[in-house]
Write an enzyme that holds these catalytic residues in place. Sequence first.
Site, PDB file in Angstrom:
ATOM      1  CG  ASP A 178      -2.096   0.935   1.079  1.00 24.14           C
ATOM      2  OD1 ASP A 178      -2.102   1.732   0.127  1.00 24.14           O
ATOM      3  OD2 ASP A 178      -2.999   0.880   1.928  1.00 24.14           O
ATOM      4  CG  ASP A 237      -3.082   3.697  -3.543  1.00 21.88           C
ATOM      5  OD1 ASP A 237      -4.034   3.025  -3.971  1.00 21.88           O
ATOM      6  OD2 ASP A 237      -3.159   4.418  -2.540  1.00 21.88           O
ATOM      7  CD  GLU A 238      -5.273  -1.523  -1.037  1.00 22.17           C
ATOM      8  OE1 GLU A 238      -5.583  -2.267  -0.092  1.00 22.17           O
ATOM      9  OE2 GLU A 238      -5.981  -0.554  -1.402  1.00 22.17           O
TER      10      GLU A 238
END
Length: 461
Positions: free
Chosen positions: A11, A105-106
């Site tokens: 993350d 983003d993950e």
Amino acid sequence: MRSAPTILHLDMDAFYASAEQAAKPSLRGKAVVVGGLGPRGVVATASYEARRFGVHSAMPTAQARRLAPHAAYLTPRFPLYRDVSNQVMGLLRELSPLVEPLSLDEAFVDLEAGGAAFDSGSAREVGKRLRADIRRVTGLSGSVGLAVSKMLAKIGSERAKPDGLVLIEPGTERELLAPLPVRVLPGVGPATGDHLRRAGITTVDEIAEAGQDELVRLLGRAHGTGLYAMALALDERPVVSEREGKSVSVEDTYDLDIHDRVRVRGEVARLAERCTKRLREAGRSGRTVVLKVRRYDFSTLTRSETLRGPTDDPAVVREAAARLLEGVDTTGGVRLLGVGVSGLADYTQEDLFAQAAGERAAAKAAAEAEEPAPEGPAAETVDPVAPAVPEERRWPAGHDVVHAVHGPGWVQGSGVGRVTVRFETPTSAPGRVRTFRTDDPELSLSAPLPLVEEDSGSDEG
């Protein structure tokens, strides 16, 4: 369930805000808020400096401004975020063929499937190396969780924030989960959380103590059974590589309610154009056109129409969206509009449908041209597709610009015919601020600059 912590969850830390700080030397170490800046704007991401004031994602921007009035408020730059995300996902794919992106983003990674790790020691080393590689390639930080399951790996990355690594050793999962709130488990949202709280269940340990039968009674068989297993740290969900998007859509929220039906039609047409542009950029087509309308009273209506075959034709999508709009009452005003295409395919059905759609659109336009023009401002001739303001004269806060004399910079703010620009780059020192007229011919918007300079040579030897 596997016996080694070889599922990794990455993350990126405060991704949008961190990317803006990396791009703008003058904002490093300062409070930065990225999101919609209008009266109805919502925070997308807040830097850790802004979070100290109580600002968080999904908060109304107006409330964030009251909490952190001196923060920098910027509009998102998704082309930059997508470029950085592609770099990060590329690093993950070097570790394993099983990478499951959840957002820009993950992502989850199955390290065992790629032979990258087989026990706690090797998994920890992979996590350390990944964080270092992300920093080297993007200049940003990411937090890593490692565990035997997806649920636990994600809990690990949350505990690692910011800029850390947490490995949950096999055998310690129940002890770790027991005191945590029920909302930490996948599938427990606000409604389920409130339902459990009313039953006196607030922690994961209390879910386990309640037993499967009680949870099935409270939540139903599927949800209750699954939740009980999660509370016992049992999560068999595999890492699924490259989940394909099921739809492509765009939407806009308006600072002031739109009451003019002519403008509503124009906005829907514009959104349809943007949607099909994204569709074509992705090399996809779709069969179902979806219209989303949020009215003045926050009621949200969704209408859809399924075509005879998949299409990426802007005229076809625009006409279908217009037909759907005709069945929606917008008398009280509209605060949000969206157009999407679902039922995606990798081809288009080039039959007579597009031609027929164009002929119907032409006939409709001719019929409308014969109608008497409405009174008032709406009587002005409006192109329903062209932007009301030329795109190059809009100056969104935080976006990149270039000046013929002063070089690259970014918009610090604009209004009353002026635009303020700070001239700096990701690799420069904090730069000077200058103000120009919004119609200055020497100033224009530009593409984002890379956050990190590319290596000019090899490090071998």
